[in-house]
Motif scaffolding. Structure first.
Motif, PDB file in Angstrom:
ATOM      1  N   LEU A  50      10.986  25.491  -8.942  1.00  0.00           N
ATOM      2  CA  LEU A  50      11.415  26.942  -8.758  1.00  0.00           C
ATOM      3  C   LEU A  50      12.443  27.070  -7.681  1.00  0.00           C
ATOM      4  CD1 LEU A  50       8.168  29.262  -9.204  1.00  0.00           C
ATOM      5  CD2 LEU A  50      10.222  28.894 -10.845  1.00  0.00           C
ATOM      6  N   MET A  51      12.251  26.109  -6.835  1.00  0.00           N
ATOM      7  CA  MET A  51      13.215  25.971  -5.582  1.00  0.00           C
ATOM      8  C   MET A  51      14.315  25.337  -5.827  1.00  0.00           C
ATOM      9  SD  MET A  51      10.288  26.070  -2.445  1.00  0.00           S
ATOM     10  CE  MET A  51      11.338  26.123  -1.199  1.00  0.00           C
ATOM     11  N   GLY A  52      14.360  24.502  -6.903  1.00  0.00           N
ATOM     12  CA  GLY A  52      15.862  23.859  -7.431  1.00  0.00           C
ATOM     13  C   GLY A  52      15.405  22.484  -6.930  1.00  0.00           C
ATOM     14  N   ILE A  53      14.497  21.866  -6.921  1.00  0.00           N
ATOM     15  CA  ILE A  53      13.954  20.360  -6.752  1.00  0.00           C
ATOM     16  C   ILE A  53      13.797  19.911  -8.311  1.00  0.00           C
ATOM     17  CG2 ILE A  53      12.551  18.512  -5.934  1.00  0.00           C
ATOM     18  CD1 ILE A  53      12.066  20.723  -3.664  1.00  0.00           C
ATOM     19  N   ASP A  54      14.668  18.796  -8.579  1.00  0.00           N
ATOM     20  CA  ASP A  54      14.553  18.172  -9.813  1.00  0.00           C
ATOM     21  C   ASP A  54      13.495  17.254  -9.625  1.00  0.00           C
ATOM     22  OD1 ASP A  54      14.779  16.343 -11.913  1.00  0.00           O
ATOM     23  OD2 ASP A  54      16.926  16.768 -12.016  1.00  0.00           O
ATOM     24  N   ILE A  55      12.349  17.513 -10.388  1.00  0.00           N
ATOM     25  CA  ILE A  55      10.780  16.620 -10.295  1.00  0.00           C
ATOM     26  C   ILE A  55      11.150  15.488 -10.928  1.00  0.00           C
ATOM     27  CG2 ILE A  55       8.362  16.834 -11.016  1.00  0.00           C
ATOM     28  CD1 ILE A  55       9.309  19.311  -9.379  1.00  0.00           C
ATOM     29  N   ASP A  56      11.525  15.322 -12.087  1.00  0.00           N
ATOM     30  CA  ASP A  56      12.003  14.028 -12.717  1.00  0.00           C
ATOM     31  C   ASP A  56      12.829  13.009 -11.911  1.00  0.00           C
ATOM     32  OD1 ASP A  56      10.407  14.680 -14.913  1.00  0.00           O
ATOM     33  OD2 ASP A  56      12.148  15.116 -16.040  1.00  0.00           O
ATOM     34  N   LYS A  57      13.624  13.483 -11.171  1.00  0.00           N
ATOM     35  CA  LYS A  57      14.671  12.675 -10.237  1.00  0.00           C
ATOM     36  C   LYS A  57      13.551  12.465  -8.777  1.00  0.00           C
ATOM     37  CE  LYS A  57      19.140  13.768 -11.589  1.00  0.00           C
ATOM     38  NZ  LYS A  57      20.546  14.265 -11.105  1.00  0.00           N
ATOM     39  N   THR A  58      12.963  13.241  -8.438  1.00  0.00           N
ATOM     40  CA  THR A  58      12.206  12.909  -7.319  1.00  0.00           C
ATOM     41  C   THR A  58      11.085  11.830  -7.685  1.00  0.00           C
ATOM     42  OG1 THR A  58      12.635  15.231  -6.519  1.00  0.00           O
ATOM     43  CG2 THR A  58      10.765  13.832  -5.587  1.00  0.00           C
ATOM     44  N   ILE A  59      10.421  11.990  -8.622  1.00  0.00           N
ATOM     45  CA  ILE A  59       9.376  11.039  -8.969  1.00  0.00           C
ATOM     46  C   ILE A  59       9.893   9.469  -9.374  1.00  0.00           C
ATOM     47  CG2 ILE A  59       7.697  10.445 -10.871  1.00  0.00           C
ATOM     48  CD1 ILE A  59       7.221  13.563 -11.074  1.00  0.00           C
ATOM     49  N   SER A  60      10.923   9.864 -10.017  1.00  0.00           N
ATOM     50  CA  SER A  60      11.696   8.370 -10.060  1.00  0.00           C
ATOM     51  C   SER A  60      12.325   7.627  -8.655  1.00  0.00           C
ATOM     52  CB  SER A  60      13.061   8.553 -11.014  1.00  0.00           C
ATOM     53  OG  SER A  60      12.608   8.836 -12.474  1.00  0.00           O
ATOM     54  N   ARG A  61      12.577   8.609  -8.144  1.00  0.00           N
ATOM     55  CA  ARG A  61      13.377   7.979  -6.631  1.00  0.00           C
ATOM     56  C   ARG A  61      11.942   7.736  -5.852  1.00  0.00           C
ATOM     57  NH1 ARG A  61      17.465  13.086  -5.680  1.00  0.00           N
ATOM     58  NH2 ARG A  61      19.110  11.933  -6.897  1.00  0.00           N
ATOM     59  N   THR A  62      10.659   8.146  -5.931  1.00  0.00           N
ATOM     60  CA  THR A  62       9.582   7.670  -5.393  1.00  0.00           C
ATOM     61  C   THR A  62       9.146   6.457  -5.618  1.00  0.00           C
ATOM     62  OG1 THR A  62       8.758  10.161  -5.063  1.00  0.00           O
ATOM     63  CG2 THR A  62       7.247   8.335  -4.737  1.00  0.00           C
ATOM     64  N   PHE A  63       9.184   5.937  -7.173  1.00  0.00           N
ATOM     65  CA  PHE A  63       8.796   4.899  -7.644  1.00  0.00           C
ATOM     66  C   PHE A  63       9.754   3.922  -7.102  1.00  0.00           C
ATOM     67  CE2 PHE A  63       6.020   7.059 -10.607  1.00  0.00           C
ATOM     68  CZ  PHE A  63       5.246   5.854 -11.094  1.00  0.00           C
ATOM     69  N   VAL A  64      11.144   4.154  -7.028  1.00  0.00           N
ATOM     70  CA  VAL A  64      12.196   3.309  -6.603  1.00  0.00           C
ATOM     71  C   VAL A  64      11.667   2.813  -5.239  1.00  0.00           C
ATOM     72  CG1 VAL A  64      14.535   2.882  -6.108  1.00  0.00           C
ATOM     73  CG2 VAL A  64      13.724   3.792  -8.292  1.00  0.00           C
ATOM     74  N   ILE A  65      11.584   3.739  -4.407  1.00  0.00           N
ATOM     75  CA  ILE A  65      11.324   3.573  -3.014  1.00  0.00           C
ATOM     76  C   ILE A  65      10.048   2.604  -2.784  1.00  0.00           C
ATOM     77  CG2 ILE A  65      10.577   4.378  -0.621  1.00  0.00           C
ATOM     78  CD1 ILE A  65      12.336   6.870  -1.500  1.00  0.00           C
ATOM     79  N   GLY A  66       8.977   2.889  -3.385  1.00  0.00           N
ATOM     80  CA  GLY A  66       7.897   2.005  -3.501  1.00  0.00           C
ATOM     81  C   GLY A  66       7.879   0.870  -4.016  1.00  0.00           C
ATOM     82  N   ALA A  68       0.757  -1.269   0.154  1.00  0.00           N
ATOM     83  CA  ALA A  68      -0.042  -0.165  -0.149  1.00  0.00           C
ATOM     84  C   ALA A  68       0.874   1.324   0.044  1.00  0.00           C
ATOM     85  CB  ALA A  68      -0.934  -0.070   1.202  1.00  0.00           C
ATOM     86  N   LEU A  69       2.185   1.133   0.566  1.00  0.00           N
ATOM     87  CA  LEU A  69       2.984   2.524   0.657  1.00  0.00           C
ATOM     88  C   LEU A  69       3.389   2.823  -0.748  1.00  0.00           C
ATOM     89  CD1 LEU A  69       5.000   1.632   3.881  1.00  0.00           C
ATOM     90  CD2 LEU A  69       3.598   3.484   3.582  1.00  0.00           C
ATOM     91  N   GLY A  70       3.629   1.989  -1.569  1.00  0.00           N
ATOM     92  CA  GLY A  70       3.969   2.132  -3.045  1.00  0.00           C
ATOM     93  C   GLY A  70       2.935   2.887  -3.872  1.00  0.00           C
ATOM     94  N   TYR A  71       1.284   2.481  -3.450  1.00  0.00           N
ATOM     95  CA  TYR A  71       0.457   3.118  -3.986  1.00  0.00           C
ATOM     96  C   TYR A  71       0.402   4.663  -3.536  1.00  0.00           C
ATOM     97  CZ  TYR A  71      -1.835  -1.000  -6.108  1.00  0.00           C
ATOM     98  OH  TYR A  71      -2.001  -2.251  -6.705  1.00  0.00           O
ATOM     99  N   THR A  72       0.511   4.657  -2.230  1.00  0.00           N
ATOM    100  CA  THR A  72       0.217   6.016  -1.680  1.00  0.00           C
ATOM    101  C   THR A  72       1.406   7.006  -2.193  1.00  0.00           C
ATOM    102  OG1 THR A  72      -0.822   5.675   0.471  1.00  0.00           O
ATOM    103  CG2 THR A  72       0.815   6.958   0.614  1.00  0.00           C
ATOM    104  N   LEU A  73       2.583   6.593  -2.106  1.00  0.00           N
ATOM    105  CA  LEU A  73       3.823   7.482  -2.588  1.00  0.00           C
ATOM    106  C   LEU A  73       3.353   7.902  -3.890  1.00  0.00           C
ATOM    107  CD1 LEU A  73       6.969   5.282  -1.208  1.00  0.00           C
ATOM    108  CD2 LEU A  73       6.206   7.731  -0.531  1.00  0.00           C
ATOM    109  N   VAL A  74       3.408   6.949  -5.033  1.00  0.00           N
ATOM    110  CA  VAL A  74       3.184   7.598  -6.283  1.00  0.00           C
ATOM    111  C   VAL A  74       1.763   8.369  -6.472  1.00  0.00           C
ATOM    112  CG1 VAL A  74       2.396   6.701  -8.527  1.00  0.00           C
ATOM    113  CG2 VAL A  74       4.187   5.438  -7.449  1.00  0.00           C
ATOM    114  N   TYR A  75       0.749   8.058  -5.565  1.00  0.00           N
ATOM    115  CA  TYR A  75      -0.375   8.833  -5.639  1.00  0.00           C
ATOM    116  C   TYR A  75      -0.160  10.445  -5.237  1.00  0.00           C
ATOM    117  CZ  TYR A  75      -5.055  10.906  -5.392  1.00  0.00           C
ATOM    118  OH  TYR A  75      -5.954  11.669  -5.053  1.00  0.00           O
ATOM    119  N   GLY A  76       0.931  10.312  -4.022  1.00  0.00           N
ATOM    120  CA  GLY A  76       1.225  11.486  -3.476  1.00  0.00           C
ATOM    121  C   GLY A  76       1.858  12.595  -4.284  1.00  0.00           C
ATOM    122  N   VAL A  77       2.623  12.093  -5.238  1.00  0.00           N
ATOM    123  CA  VAL A  77       3.603  13.110  -6.099  1.00  0.00           C
ATOM    124  C   VAL A  77       2.971  13.329  -7.396  1.00  0.00           C
ATOM    125  CG1 VAL A  77       5.747  12.413  -5.192  1.00  0.00           C
ATOM    126  CG2 VAL A  77       5.021  11.126  -6.982  1.00  0.00           C
TER     127      VAL A  77
END
Length: 316
Positions: A203-219, A29-38
């Motif tokens: 705008l604050m310098g966060i790489d969106i693509d990398k963050t989304i990929s890492r979220t998928f990886v964690i889940g 369920a954590l994988g579903y939640t992480l991906v839905y969150g981002v």
């Protein structure tokens, strides 16, 4: 002894079994939640990430053990190897899934229906690929390399067997680690920022693509470990992900989709509800799978936001 007395007598042990099942549901369920969150999307191929993680761990455990009898330090090393390989395969599958089924559509601004179709297509492909590679529809049991029925300790009249204890304590350790990761680290702050407001986070310098990929990886890593746990109990097959995947999704909705602690609580509650309900007099285990669907419908009718109902973007 009446059936109600028998149910009460078995209650402590059923609570342990429910905790074991609920721990597996929570990790998925954590994988579903992480991906839905981002992304505000449901990853309908997540059940196949779970399935492939189970197959990865099955192959390494079968390779280590084979038909031999192992003992001593080889037993914990085999368990650790299964967990690590399950996590690596799950994480790698989720990463590839994000690149193939999500990233291109996201960059082109595709409608949400396109993501749904893409995820379902990827799910069918992965399921059939595993079927071709590993005996279509055939259950592949893990080799028995340690005494899973050995009682490790008691709490009252409840017995914690070795395999149950490994599953429960490992799952809780990973859930606590994830909670700390998301709420106390730079990576976690990035994930929460993207979940809260992706354009501002960029705008604050966060790489969106990398963050989304890492979220998928964690889940994916969590789902892969859950695949090892589930496979250790009943074996692995190319269709093993469907039912646990649906139940884990119900657990995520129950706890509050997009809420990490909600997914943990939802999975544990669903596992306990299933076991305790199916053990009731005149019910039986054949109603086990129905419980998830009933819980899902009821929570959507009564409290659509789930028990906690918060978004991933908010700090705990």
């Amino acid at each position: 002894m009446s059936q109600s007395q028998d149910w009460l007598q078995q209650l402590p042990q059923n609570l342990v079994i429910g905790l074991e099942q609920g721990s597996i549901y929570s990790l998925v369920a954590l994988g579903y939640t992480l991906v839905y969150g981002v992304l505000q999307l449901i990853n309908f191929a997540h059940s196949e990430v779970f399935m492939l993680g189970g197959f990865g761990s099955y192959l390494v455990v079968d390779g280590i053990v084979g038909k031999r009898h192992i003992s001593g330090v080889m037993v914990p090393l085999t368990v650790i190897s299964g967990v690590l390989v399950g996590a690596i395969v799950g994480a790698g599958t989720a990463w590839l899934l994000e690149k193939v089924a999500y990233k291109t559509l996201r960059q082109r601004g595709a409608p949400k229906l396109a993501f749904l179709i893409s995820a379902i297509g990827a799910s069918l492909f992965l399921s059939n690929l595993a079927g071709k590679l590993f005996n279509h529809l055939t259950n592949n049991p893990f080799p028995e390399y340690f005494n899973t029925d050995r009682v490790l300790f008691h709490i009252g009249s409840a017995k914690f067997k070795l395999l149950e204890s490994i599953i429960i304590f490992s799952a809780f350790a990973m859930m606590i680690f994830l909670d700390r990761l998301v709420n106390r680290t730079k990576l976690g702050r990035g994930i929460r920022a993207v979940a809260e407001d992706a354009p501002t986070a960029a705008l604050m310098g966060i790489d969106i693509d990398k963050t989304i990929s890492r979220t998928f990886v964690i889940g994916g890593a969590l789902a892969g470990v859950a695949g090892f746990m589930y496979g250790s109990l009943i074996g692995v097959s190319n269709l093993m992900g469907f039912t646990p995947g649906v139940k884990a999704f119900a657990a995520a909705v129950l706890g509050g989709i997009g809420n990490i602690r909600g997914a943990m609580i939802g999975g544990l509650l669903l596992g306990e509800t299933e076991v305790l309900f199916s053990a009731l007099p005149f019910v039986g285990a054949q109603w086990n799978d129905v419980v998830s669907f009933v819980v899902l419908v009821l929570i959507l009718l009564v409290r659509p936001t789930g028990i906690l109902g918060e978004r991933l973007g908010r700090a705990a």
